[in-house]
Design a protein around this motif. Sequence first.
Motif, PDB file in Angstrom:
ATOM      1  N   ARG A  51      -5.553  28.290  40.968  1.00 29.09           N
ATOM      2  CA  ARG A  51      -6.617  28.672  41.916  1.00 29.09           C
ATOM      3  C   ARG A  51      -7.187  27.461  42.617  1.00 29.09           C
ATOM      4  NH1 ARG A  51     -11.082  32.120  38.996  1.00 29.09           N
ATOM      5  NH2 ARG A  51     -10.209  31.039  37.229  1.00 29.09           N
ATOM      6  N   ASP A  52      -7.448  26.373  41.858  1.00 25.49           N
ATOM      7  CA  ASP A  52      -8.045  25.163  42.433  1.00 25.49           C
ATOM      8  C   ASP A  52      -7.617  23.940  41.628  1.00 25.49           C
ATOM      9  OD1 ASP A  52      -9.492  23.163  43.542  1.00 25.49           O
ATOM     10  OD2 ASP A  52     -11.454  23.867  42.857  1.00 25.49           O
ATOM     11  N   PRO A  53      -6.611  23.229  42.117  1.00 26.71           N
ATOM     12  CA  PRO A  53      -6.112  22.075  41.348  1.00 26.71           C
ATOM     13  C   PRO A  53      -7.046  20.864  41.341  1.00 26.71           C
ATOM     14  CG  PRO A  53      -4.499  22.833  42.997  1.00 26.71           C
ATOM     15  CD  PRO A  53      -5.790  23.517  43.303  1.00 26.71           C
ATOM     16  N   SER A  54      -8.059  20.811  42.227  1.00 31.03           N
ATOM     17  CA  SER A  54      -8.765  19.536  42.412  1.00 31.03           C
ATOM     18  C   SER A  54      -9.432  18.983  41.148  1.00 31.03           C
ATOM     19  CB  SER A  54      -9.746  19.614  43.584  1.00 31.03           C
ATOM     20  OG  SER A  54     -10.645  20.660  43.388  1.00 31.03           O
ATOM     21  N   PRO A  55     -10.138  19.795  40.333  1.00 33.81           N
ATOM     22  CA  PRO A  55     -10.728  19.183  39.124  1.00 33.81           C
ATOM     23  C   PRO A  55      -9.677  18.675  38.138  1.00 33.81           C
ATOM     24  CG  PRO A  55     -11.190  21.562  39.195  1.00 33.81           C
ATOM     25  CD  PRO A  55     -10.537  21.220  40.493  1.00 33.81           C
ATOM     26  N   PHE A  56      -8.471  19.220  38.208  1.00 30.91           N
ATOM     27  CA  PHE A  56      -7.388  18.774  37.317  1.00 30.91           C
ATOM     28  C   PHE A  56      -6.951  17.349  37.672  1.00 30.91           C
ATOM     29  CE2 PHE A  56      -7.644  23.232  36.848  1.00 30.91           C
ATOM     30  CZ  PHE A  56      -7.143  23.539  35.601  1.00 30.91           C
ATOM     31  N   ILE A  57      -6.922  17.089  38.982  1.00 27.31           N
ATOM     32  CA  ILE A  57      -6.530  15.747  39.437  1.00 27.31           C
ATOM     33  C   ILE A  57      -7.622  14.756  39.043  1.00 27.31           C
ATOM     34  CG2 ILE A  57      -5.956  14.362  41.483  1.00 27.31           C
ATOM     35  CD1 ILE A  57      -3.926  16.659  40.638  1.00 27.31           C
ATOM     36  N   TYR A 117      -1.657  21.932  36.481  1.00 26.73           N
ATOM     37  CA  TYR A 117      -2.160  21.450  35.183  1.00 26.73           C
ATOM     38  C   TYR A 117      -1.128  20.550  34.506  1.00 26.73           C
ATOM     39  CZ  TYR A 117      -2.770  21.442  30.136  1.00 26.73           C
ATOM     40  OH  TYR A 117      -2.835  21.039  28.820  1.00 26.73           O
ATOM     41  N   SER A 118       0.099  21.064  34.343  1.00 31.00           N
ATOM     42  CA  SER A 118       1.065  20.271  33.566  1.00 31.00           C
ATOM     43  C   SER A 118       1.489  19.013  34.325  1.00 31.00           C
ATOM     44  CB  SER A 118       2.266  21.115  33.139  1.00 31.00           C
ATOM     45  OG  SER A 118       2.815  21.833  34.197  1.00 31.00           O
ATOM     46  N   ALA A 119       1.484  19.076  35.676  1.00 34.38           N
ATOM     47  CA  ALA A 119       1.804  17.868  36.447  1.00 34.38           C
ATOM     48  C   ALA A 119       0.718  16.813  36.264  1.00 34.38           C
ATOM     49  CB  ALA A 119       1.964  18.221  37.926  1.00 34.38           C
ATOM     50  N   SER A 120      -0.548  17.264  36.201  1.00 32.18           N
ATOM     51  CA  SER A 120      -1.636  16.280  36.013  1.00 32.18           C
ATOM     52  C   SER A 120      -1.582  15.682  34.612  1.00 32.18           C
ATOM     53  CB  SER A 120      -3.005  16.918  36.296  1.00 32.18           C
ATOM     54  OG  SER A 120      -3.336  17.886  35.319  1.00 32.18           O
ATOM     55  N   LYS A 121      -1.205  16.476  33.605  1.00 31.63           N
ATOM     56  CA  LYS A 121      -1.060  15.925  32.249  1.00 31.63           C
ATOM     57  C   LYS A 121       0.141  14.982  32.195  1.00 31.63           C
ATOM     58  CE  LYS A 121      -3.127  16.700  29.007  1.00 31.63           C
ATOM     59  NZ  LYS A 121      -4.380  16.115  28.433  1.00 31.63           N
ATOM     60  N   ALA A 122       1.224  15.331  32.880  1.00 30.86           N
ATOM     61  CA  ALA A 122       2.400  14.435  32.913  1.00 30.86           C
ATOM     62  C   ALA A 122       2.002  13.101  33.525  1.00 30.86           C
ATOM     63  CB  ALA A 122       3.523  15.099  33.717  1.00 30.86           C
TER      64      ALA A 122
END
Length: 332
Positions: free
Chosen positions: A89-95, A148-153
């Motif tokens: 929905r919103d990737p920004s806080p994940f980054i 999510y998983s890209a930001s954790k990677a």
Amino acid sequence: MTSFLVTGGAGFIGSNFVRQVVATTDHRVTVVDALTYAGNRDSLAGLPADRVRFVRGDVADADLMDELVADAEVVVHFAAESHNDNSLRDPSPFIRTNLVGTFTLLEACRRHDVRLHHISTDEVYGDLELDDPGKFTPETAYRPSSPYSASKAGSDHLVRAWVRSFGVAATLSNCSNNYGPYQHVEKFIPRQITNILDGGRPKLYGAGANVRDWIHVEDHNAAVLAIIERGRIGETYLIGADGEKDNRTVIETILRLMGRPEDGYDRVADRSGHDLRYAIDASKLRDELGWTPRYRNFEAGLAATVDWYRNNEAWWRPQKAAVEAAYATRGQ
Ligand code: NAD
Ligand code: TDX
């Protein structure tokens, strides 16, 4: 006695970690947590004030991280945006949290020469086919699917680069799906249990053939403590307890444990880009560090988790309606 700085210690796995540290060691803990929608101070209720201190703050706040890391001997980094559906929905806080936050902590650890353990996920490896006999190993190539998983990677890559380029004393772990007490009701297992407690029905994405490798949160955290105590600097340990189950089976088991007919669930819209299967080969952790899981019977662990949600409605009730309303807008 060691002084730990635990980031994200008011979240699901972090709060269970703090409880385990207090119960099984003499270490002191400072928790730093931003108390986002996922953080809950009540998850740390009842812990002794002379062992656990709470600071509300953001891991991307460089001045605060500098001050807190300077006072710590070991940083255990759990803080993250953790829910795949939210990242769609919103990737920004994940980054911001997962990448900028990890970078900020690494810089503080580098400046003050403080040991770091970075908590990550098996989702960095992407997914396996349902009929693939293989499992993820520390040599599996990174192939994340979701924001999510890209930001954790990305956060894992940052940690390894800071180890190699700057000599930061860090270890990493990538764990499979956790279950147990204090897990937010947005996640699969607590969502289904609380739907039933609320008089509603479980919600299965798509056909439910997707497989997750379930591990009890206490087993995850015991492995994290073993890595902090005995792990080799710069190494990555995969954490898993051979708990593969497809989602449909998990929902049917929950329904049965709660005295409902096994077909009493709804099929809802599938997740975009939904990973098929995760499976962990934890032999490095078992062989090098002698770790073994205590929760070997998934159904017994699940029954205890059902009881926990039954007995702790005051903990989950405030979040429930808003979580379900957000799912409903997406047909889930
Ligand atoms: P969670 O969402 O329950 O908790 C995350 C915590 O981090 C919350 O208390 C939140 O307030 C805090 N937080 C978020 N942004 C922050 C920020 N900018 N600064 C400070 N605190 C912030 O998540 P969880 O399930 O407990 O996951 C913890 C860690 O374990 C994450 O790094 C996640 O990627 C990893 N992990 C989770 C699982 C799982 O099955 N839940 C499996 C493997 C790895
Ligand atoms: O209502 C649901 N119905 C459903 O079928 C929900 C919420 C989920 N699902 C499915 C999607 C997944 O296949 O259940 C499975 C588990 O879903 P989540 O609880 O959202 O977990 P997952 O996406 O697998 O990621 C979890 O494990 C790895 C954690 O949320 C991550 O933080 C961790 O890195």
